[in-house]
Scaffold this active site. Structure first.
Site, PDB file in Angstrom:
ATOM      1  N   ALA A 278      10.377   0.487   6.254  1.00  0.00           N
ATOM      2  CA  ALA A 278      10.416   0.686   4.805  1.00  0.00           C
ATOM      3  C   ALA A 278      11.069   2.018   4.418  1.00  0.00           C
ATOM      4  CB  ALA A 278       8.997   0.633   4.252  1.00  0.00           C
ATOM      5  N   ASP A 298       2.980  -1.259  -1.492  1.00  0.00           N
ATOM      6  CA  ASP A 298       1.597  -1.442  -1.013  1.00  0.00           C
ATOM      7  C   ASP A 298       1.545  -1.122   0.481  1.00  0.00           C
ATOM      8  OD1 ASP A 298      -1.067  -2.137  -0.806  1.00  0.00           O
ATOM      9  OD2 ASP A 298      -0.671  -4.282  -0.627  1.00  0.00           O
ATOM     10  N   CYS A 338      -4.329   2.405  -0.039  1.00  0.00           N
ATOM     11  CA  CYS A 338      -5.598   1.814   0.418  1.00  0.00           C
ATOM     12  C   CYS A 338      -6.310   2.766   1.374  1.00  0.00           C
ATOM     13  CB  CYS A 338      -5.370   0.447   1.053  1.00  0.00           C
ATOM     14  SG  CYS A 338      -4.317   0.485   2.498  1.00  0.00           S
TER      15      CYS A 338
HETATM   16  N1  SAH Z   1       1.206  -6.040   0.307  1.00  0.00           N
HETATM   17  C1  SAH Z   1       0.606  -6.822   1.334  1.00  0.00           C
HETATM   18  C2  SAH Z   1      -0.266  -6.008   2.252  1.00  0.00           C
HETATM   19  C3  SAH Z   1       0.435  -4.834   2.884  1.00  0.00           C
HETATM   20  S1  SAH Z   1      -0.341  -4.219   4.313  1.00  0.00           S
HETATM   21  C4  SAH Z   1      -0.173  -7.981   0.702  1.00  0.00           C
HETATM   22  O1  SAH Z   1      -0.449  -7.926  -0.491  1.00  0.00           O
HETATM   23  O2  SAH Z   1      -0.488  -8.920   1.418  1.00  0.00           O
HETATM   24  C5  SAH Z   1       0.845  -3.135   4.912  1.00  0.00           C
HETATM   25  C6  SAH Z   1       2.055  -3.804   5.547  1.00  0.00           C
HETATM   26  O3  SAH Z   1       2.975  -2.753   5.847  1.00  0.00           O
HETATM   27  C7  SAH Z   1       1.818  -4.538   6.853  1.00  0.00           C
HETATM   28  O4  SAH Z   1       2.260  -5.850   6.723  1.00  0.00           O
HETATM   29  C8  SAH Z   1       2.658  -3.782   7.891  1.00  0.00           C
HETATM   30  O5  SAH Z   1       3.300  -4.653   8.814  1.00  0.00           O
HETATM   31  C9  SAH Z   1       3.673  -3.102   7.031  1.00  0.00           C
HETATM   32  N2  SAH Z   1       4.248  -1.830   7.544  1.00  0.00           N
HETATM   33  C10 SAH Z   1       3.594  -0.810   8.116  1.00  0.00           C
HETATM   34  N3  SAH Z   1       4.437   0.217   8.345  1.00  0.00           N
HETATM   35  C11 SAH Z   1       5.663  -0.176   7.913  1.00  0.00           C
HETATM   36  C12 SAH Z   1       6.938   0.424   7.864  1.00  0.00           C
HETATM   37  N4  SAH Z   1       7.125   1.672   8.308  1.00  0.00           N
HETATM   38  N5  SAH Z   1       7.950  -0.275   7.338  1.00  0.00           N
HETATM   39  C13 SAH Z   1       7.778  -1.527   6.868  1.00  0.00           C
HETATM   40  N6  SAH Z   1       6.587  -2.153   6.882  1.00  0.00           N
HETATM   41  C14 SAH Z   1       5.544  -1.490   7.391  1.00  0.00           C
END
Ligand code: SAH
Length: 401
Positions: A278, A298, A338
């Protein structure tokens, strides 16, 4: 005789105000034989009864209070009562879904216990020594009170290790006939894998916010960062978004996400799934001049505990600043944290600082934002006034002005 722990002078204040955690540093004395998860009486240094608690020998949270009532024994009937009250609350307040959090730990008077219901399957997490001790009784009561076909355990969260408990998952009762469950939430069907998905399989806590997105997204170009299995993405598409770009670094989650389009008769040409980091992608999009009408942030828990706060704050600020710079005028940002260790005040501060920096970085002093709404988890995640840590999901909806 029940074992007793004795608190240091003044350390009874917080538990007397119904905060359920007793930290190791607050305990000055132990009497009687104490084993992991067993019930202890908590007393002040002057001998005053404070409560009955579950003892956790390994954890910094040395005991978690079950009851503040001296006349209430901690037995099978206690758990039966607590679970019945929790179920009645959901029945009264939570509709429009077959994915419900039935028990939310401390908020339901059962510290460390999470129970989520997906149709006729319950997925549980036993995250403290106390609920581990009472597991058999709890499972029996859940079976009696919910009549669900299957009770599945997902106690594979790292916090178990801090309690001195090993990780565990698998069927506790009945049979899991399908590892892919289809639940319905506000007219949308979601696929959930309770055996391998995050937490118990789904982010039930974002239900109200998904509905909010569905209501607002007609005609919008949407960016859903950290999309997991695309909860917000489906909501935006169903709400009539013109395009939804969803980003996550978990290929497994994205594979589930994209398969849900057909299930909901949504147009796959409007949905783009991106398996990337991300932070890298936000930078790339920002530098490439991408613009969006709605951005959802999120992220995972950047601050698992207080000692991670400084680094976490930087990360939250960075993603928020990037997103703010890519919003079109009147564009919406729905931003979340969170991290239980980050309180509401620090979250606001971080987001508002990101807004200031977005304006200076863009060299646009007119770039401003207004808060339209605070966002939080649904009513199946009750929040105790005496336990701010339980209010872990914080969110803001901002509009670029
Ligand atoms: N928004 C989602 C929940 C997000 S949980 C819902 O409503 O269902 C956080 C998510 O971030 C996870 O799926 C994880 O795989 C992802 N994640 C963690 N670090 C990340 C990164 N550096 N880049 C992209 N995704 C990431």
């Amino acid at each position: 005789m029940q074992a007793t722990i004795i608190l240091g002078a003044g350390k009874e204040r917080s538990p007397m105000n119904h905060h359920p955690w007793i930290f190791a540093s607050a305990v000055v004395g132990y009497e009687g034989k104490i084993t992991s998860g067993s019930t202890v009486t908590v007393k002040s240094d002057s001998g005053r009864f404070i409560g009955r608690a579950a003892y956790s020998p390994m954890s910094q949270i040395r005991a978690r209070i079950w009851s503040w009532d001296e006349n209430e024994p901690i037995d099978h009937a206690f758990f039966k009562r607590k679970i019945a009250i929790a179920l009645a609350h959901r029945k009264k307040w939570v509709v429009q879904t077959s994915a419900i959090r039935l028990i939310f730990g401390e908020a339901d008077g059962l510290p460390g216990l999470i129970v989520d219901q997906y149709n006729q399957t319950l997925v549980c997490q036993f995250l403290s020594a106390g609920v581990e001790f009472w597991k058999e009784a709890i499972v029996q009561i859940l079976e009696d009170q919910t009549a669900c076909h299957c009770i599945y355990e997902r106690s594979d969260a790292a916090v178990r290790e801090r309690e001195g408990l090993s990780l565990a998952s698998g069927v506790l009762k009945g049979e899991l006939t399908d590892t892919e469950l289809i639940v319905q939430e506000n007219q949308i069907q979601y696929l959930i894998d309770p055996t391998k998905g995050h937490k118990t399989g789904f982010y039930i806590d974002q239900r109200d916010n998904r509905l909010e997105v569905a209501k607002l997204s007609s005609g919008l170009r949407v960016l859903n960062m950290f999309c997991y299995t695309g909860g917000f993405s489906l909501a935006a598409l169903q709400g009539g978004a013109s395009e939804v770009i969803s980003v996550d670094s978990s290929g497994d989650a994205l594979a589930i996400a994209s398969r849900q389009l057909a299930l909901n008769h949504l147009d796959p040409s409007k949905a783009k799934w991106v398996d990337e980091d991300a932070f890298d992608l936000l930078k790339k999009y920002r530098e490439g001049g991408e613009q969006f009408d709605m951005i959802i942030l999120d992220p995972p828990k950047f601050a698992p505990s207080a000692q991670h706060l400084l680094r976490a704050k930087k990360a939250y600020k960075e993603i928020n600043r990037s997103a703010m710079q890519m919003l079109r005028p009147n564009g919406l940002l729905l931003t979340f944290s969170c991290s239980g260790a980050m309180d509401l005040e620090l979250f606001d501060q971080t987001v508002f600082l990101a807004a200031q920096e977005a304006a200076t970085h863009k060299k646009d002093p007119k770039l401003g934002f207004r808060v339209l709404k605070r966002l939080t988890s649904g009513l199946d995640h009750p929040k105790l006034s005496s336990f701010p840590e339980g209010n872990y999901l914080k969110g803001l909806m901002l509009e670029r002005i």
